[in-house]
Design an enzyme around this catalytic site. Sequence first.
Site, PDB file in Angstrom:
ATOM      1  N   TYR A 131      55.930  33.626  88.243  1.00 47.72           N
ATOM      2  CA  TYR A 131      55.842  33.842  89.339  1.00 47.72           C
ATOM      3  C   TYR A 131      55.256  33.317  90.260  1.00 47.72           C
ATOM      4  O   TYR A 131      55.587  33.652  91.313  1.00 47.72           O
ATOM      5  CB  TYR A 131      54.117  34.682  88.415  1.00 47.72           C
ATOM      6  N   SER A 148      51.363  34.781  97.911  1.00 49.47           N
ATOM      7  CA  SER A 148      50.114  33.843  97.315  1.00 49.47           C
ATOM      8  C   SER A 148      50.098  31.906  97.481  1.00 49.47           C
ATOM      9  O   SER A 148      51.229  31.578  97.761  1.00 49.47           O
ATOM     10  CB  SER A 148      50.684  34.181  95.691  1.00 49.47           C
TER      11      SER A 148
END
Length: 678
Positions: free
Chosen positions: A568, A555
């Site tokens: 996360y 990400s």
Amino acid sequence: MTDSASRQLLARSHRLGADRTVTNFGGGNTSAKGREIDPATGDEVDLLWVKGSGGDLATLAEAGLAIVRLDRFRALRRVYRGPEHEDEMVAAFDHVQHGRSGAAPSIDTSMHALVDAAHVDHLHPDAGIAIATAADGEELTRTIFGGKVAWVNWRRPGFQLGLDIAAIKESSPEVIGVILGGHGITAWGDTSHEAETNSLWIIRTAERYIAEHGAELPFGEPLEGYQALPAALRGEKAAALIPHIRGLVSTDRTQVGHFIDSEVVLDFLASSAHPRLAALGTSCPDHFLRTKVRPLVLDLPTDATVEESIARLTELHTAYRADYSAYYQAHATPDSPPMRGADPAIVLIPGVGMISWGADKKTARVAGEYFVNAINAMRGAEALSTYQPIPESEKFRVEYWALEEAKLQRMPAPKPLATRIALVTGAAGGIGKAVAKRLAAEGACVVIADLELEKAQAAAAEIGSPDVAVGVSADVTSEEGVAGAVRAAVLAFGGLDLVVNNAGLVLARSLFDTTVADWDLQNDVMAKGSFLVSRAAARVLVDQGLGGDIIYISSKNSIFAGPENLAYSAAKANQAHQVRLLAAELGVHGIKVNGINPDGVVRGSGMFANGWGAKRAAVYGVAEEDLGHYYAQRTLLKREVLPENVANAVFVLASADMSHTTGLHVPVDAGVAAAFLR
């Protein structure tokens, strides 16, 4: 062809092709004769509609029929110069077709065109091949069928074989068909129904005779120590051996595999006759064209260890290649096509089963099915007599025939990811599903791994048949669950080449609202899960010795520090560094490890649909339905990132064009300056 005749021919073909006791997949051909107006002259002409080269009777469509002018085909008798000039007739077929024929005529067209019957079936039933390959097949044919079926000595399919069968039909009106020595059967009739009835009568009569008169143990007594392992142990041993076997059989070109542990195969390998019969190989041309002249057979008992089996398989593979090269050199002529590869197509493991190999899953599966048919034919022949296949010199004449070479040359070029086997985690939806779809579209075999099995299987079914995609259950936080998913991939397609670590979830909370459970769950799925998947997959990749790719869907958050997303983003940063660490460690094995850093993928994303979208929208002060637009506006390109954009990047990293790239992170974020790599 009239609609009625066309429907009858196709319906008959579908019925015959759907029954695998009648003919193999892709094997056999059917035909019908009739009259139509020639649009070029306005005259009526006699035509033949016959299944063309390639295709399968069970799914035959009108486009798969070759259409031939009977007067022109039969006139070829005048230019035919004899059996030693058979190959000249292949080129002549181009000049006898009528109009825009749907398919190229196969070499078997001769028996259909030259036999004076309105409908002809040529089939490869196990029972028929059993009689055709028995040492005393001619005598058995007289005994079993009386005068209704004639015997034809082995002859390579072609014009002369058509003349031979036509002569029998003309001289013996009581005959309804023939047993083709070493090959199969041909039957005929004045109507479509009569041809089908005659074909089935020959097959069922042969089956009954074998059942009533055959030996109780056609393969001899069981071979001590070669009994089948229990199902679970078979799967475990097969999964341990297959990567090593794939590396061996991919010496000339990479292959895909198909595992069969059916009772037919296991009983054959547990019999005392299996070494002798396997060495003789298959006989029917449709069989050995797909299975090669003989299989590679592990000559160790069931209780041999994986290590012992690997060592022996390596020795046997070396010997197999030498034997195949000798076979080629012994029979090749100056005008023979080059040797197409010396690796086996069939590998037999006593107690475990058979792994068949091919350029794709369908080819590998069909090769395995054909060898099962060959075992059935061997059983029938041994039950009544002695199995006696055609000579290897004749096998070579078919295997390296100009017609077969031309058929291979007509095949389309392979897709970029052909022969590659991919495992994608978290692939039942969102980015993972888009990745799986793209990989399959580019020729890869894909294993859809997801926590929910039903969703994984549904996604796989949406992508294609089990020859293209399968769905498996995978809890990436479980060492056992990951091992099971990798094992399932190996058993489904014969190995593994590409792993996409995509499984993930997000619980977007501030530092003070993030619980230990939140932290553990996200790190278990993404950081620990990627580690477990990469470790299990890398063992297979190393065992194969064919290199491979591991790709992490990380990400932009692995670099970009956004608010209220600690667990996360930290897990994604862990994944990003795993890419670098594994690239450094696995490069020596030819394994590339790369990552992709997407921006927030809103549309089509399961994570955003499960509440995260609403929470991120609240953080940024926008409506949830505008979140994708918001993300796009903060990028340099002002473009929203979609699952397909990530899938495109996966394909590029896995393609041959990126063969020298490892340890790279590819941003797929439309340009987020704060996430630039530096």
